[in-house]
Motif scaffolding. Structure first.
Motif, mmCIF file in Angstrom:
data_model
loop_
_atom_site.group_PDB
_atom_site.id
_atom_site.type_symbol
_atom_site.label_atom_id
_atom_site.label_comp_id
_atom_site.label_asym_id
_atom_site.label_seq_id
_atom_site.Cartn_x
_atom_site.Cartn_y
_atom_site.Cartn_z
ATOM 1 N N PHE A 151 0.883 -1.289 -0.062
ATOM 2 C CA PHE A 151 0.109 -0.028 -0.085
ATOM 3 C C PHE A 151 1.030 1.233 0.049
ATOM 4 O O PHE A 151 1.479 1.345 0.983
ATOM 5 N N ASP A 152 1.100 1.937 -0.971
ATOM 6 C CA ASP A 152 1.757 3.174 -1.234
ATOM 7 C C ASP A 152 1.062 4.584 -0.458
ATOM 8 O O ASP A 152 2.020 5.269 -0.270
ATOM 9 N N GLY A 153 -0.071 4.677 -0.530
ATOM 10 C CA GLY A 153 -0.629 5.893 0.041
ATOM 11 C C GLY A 153 -0.423 7.007 -0.468
ATOM 12 O O GLY A 153 -0.300 8.123 0.223
ATOM 13 N N ARG A 216 4.931 13.577 0.173
ATOM 14 C CA ARG A 216 4.006 13.530 -0.902
ATOM 15 C C ARG A 216 4.143 15.118 -1.432
ATOM 16 O O ARG A 216 4.134 16.172 -0.730
ATOM 17 N N THR A 247 1.380 11.735 11.697
ATOM 18 C CA THR A 247 1.070 12.152 10.312
ATOM 19 C C THR A 247 0.547 13.748 10.547
ATOM 20 O O THR A 247 -0.253 13.949 11.717
ATOM 21 N N THR A 254 -5.469 9.938 5.131
ATOM 22 C CA THR A 254 -5.242 9.525 3.580
ATOM 23 C C THR A 254 -4.206 8.438 3.159
ATOM 24 O O THR A 254 -3.769 8.401 2.099
ATOM 25 N N GLY A 255 -3.833 7.644 4.251
ATOM 26 C CA GLY A 255 -3.048 6.463 3.856
ATOM 27 C C GLY A 255 -1.634 6.711 4.203
ATOM 28 O O GLY A 255 -0.852 5.606 4.179
ATOM 29 N N VAL A 256 -1.166 7.878 4.808
ATOM 30 C CA VAL A 256 0.162 7.910 5.248
ATOM 31 C C VAL A 256 0.608 7.092 6.299
ATOM 32 O O VAL A 256 1.704 6.457 6.208
ATOM 33 N N ARG A 258 -0.571 4.306 7.287
ATOM 34 C CA ARG A 258 -0.760 2.882 6.875
ATOM 35 C C ARG A 258 0.513 2.618 5.890
ATOM 36 O O ARG A 258 1.228 1.478 6.113
ATOM 37 N N ALA A 259 0.824 3.370 4.897
ATOM 38 C CA ALA A 259 2.225 3.078 4.244
ATOM 39 C C ALA A 259 3.453 3.187 4.808
ATOM 40 O O ALA A 259 4.154 2.365 4.678
ATOM 41 N N ARG A 294 -3.525 -2.694 12.398
ATOM 42 C CA ARG A 294 -2.402 -2.969 11.715
ATOM 43 C C ARG A 294 -1.575 -4.356 12.234
ATOM 44 O O ARG A 294 -0.511 -4.448 12.143
#
Length: 308
Positions: A151-153, A216, A247, A254-256, A258-259, A294
């Motif tokens: 998962f790149d986020g 990002r 974050t 926004t997935g930060v 998780r990535a 996670r």
């Protein structure tokens, strides 16, 4: 339950307390096999007992409770650490141990109490809940390894350099600020940006740490700090701790995170580290929901009581 004989803890009780701790930890490892073996339970109990200001109680054949004052940024808790208590048989006995020990603590001016408990022992946790303790934090553990599907986020993740310390300080302050409003209402005195940045810059032994940042559109939007924590009852020798992760507010959700988490789990696995630990405050809504998703499983709970 028959009345307990509860006496002040002393050196003569160390061996018996070590046996009680060894039995407790054996049960704990049966429920959570990733926990380390304890080769010297006596040393673990002595570490609690030899801490400055420590006091406690002992019930022959039944249990013990030891705590010591711990101060962080001007706030002092009387804290029973991970080796600070054990009980055999009916967990109700722990309430009698606390009743005796806590009178001395309060008489000495310590009205904020904390204890670490094996999270699998529901009867013991319940006994402390019925002493007006509430869940304050969770200490968790999981296996490392790459996710089945990366998962790149929409971020680029890299090892940080000293040039990134200013961004790490900014993100750390954002994490601390999130603990100030409801439902956390943190009473820890906030640090200034300059104070936090100085801590990052003044760390001398970076061999114990791994810092990763997520970018990002050319901007650092998150970070995770890994720490080779010294082994204890929770931390296996060949493990690494996810000691800090943040974050920036506008990028949350926004997935930060998780990535970053998937990245550091894969990195640890690739470097021969099979286990990762972390912890979170229960009142941190984001963390208390994010980390279990996670794959982190609580193994210790920190319970807390503040006597008005």
């Amino acid at each position: 339950m028959a009345p307990l004989e509860v006496v002040p803890f002393s050196d003569e009780h160390l061996d018996d307390a070590a046996a009680l701790l060894a039995a407790r930890h054996a049960r704990h490892r049966a429920a959570a096999p990733l926990l380390p073996e304890v080769t010297d339970p006596l040393a673990a109990v002595e570490l609690e007992w030899r801490t400055e200001g420590a006091s406690g109680v002992f019930a022959p054949g039944r249990g013990y409770l030891i705590a010591a004052p711990v101060t962080f940024r001007g706030i002092t808790w009387m804290r029973a650490g991970m080796a600070g208590q054990a009980v055999e048989g009916d967990r109700e006995a722990m309430r009698d141990l606390y009743a005796t020990a806590a009178q001395r603590w309060v008489d000495e001016g310590h009205r904020q109490h904390a204890v670490f408990l094996p999270s699998h022992d529901a009867e013991l946790v319940d006994a402390w809940f019925r002493l007006s303790f509430g869940a304050s934090a969770a200490m968790a553990i999981r296996e490392t390894g790459a996710a089945k599907e990366a998962f790149d986020g929409a971020v680029a993740i890299r090892h940080a350099t000293p040039d990134d310390f200013s961004e790490a300080a900014r993100l750390e302050l954002a994490m601390a600020a999130a603990m100030e409003p409801a439902p956390s209402f943190s009473d820890v005195a906030p640090q200034t940006y300059e104070e936090v940045l100085a801590e990052w810059q003044e760390e001398e032994d970076w061999s114990q740490y791994e810092l990763f940042v997520a970018e990002r559109d050319g901007r650092v939007v998150g970070h995770i700090l890994l720490y080779r924590r010294p082994p204890d009852l929770r931390v296996p020798e060949n493990s690494i701790d996810l000691s800090q992760g943040s974050t920036e507010p506008k990028a949350r959700g926004t997935g930060v995170g998780r990535a970053l988490t998937e990245h550091v789990l894969a990195w640890a696995h690739e470097h021969g580290i099979p286990v990762m630990t972390t912890d979170w405050r229960m009142t941190n809504l984001w963390a208390s929901r994010f980390w279990p998703k996670r794959g982190f499983r609580p193994v210790f709970l920190r319970l807390y009581r503040h006597i008005p």
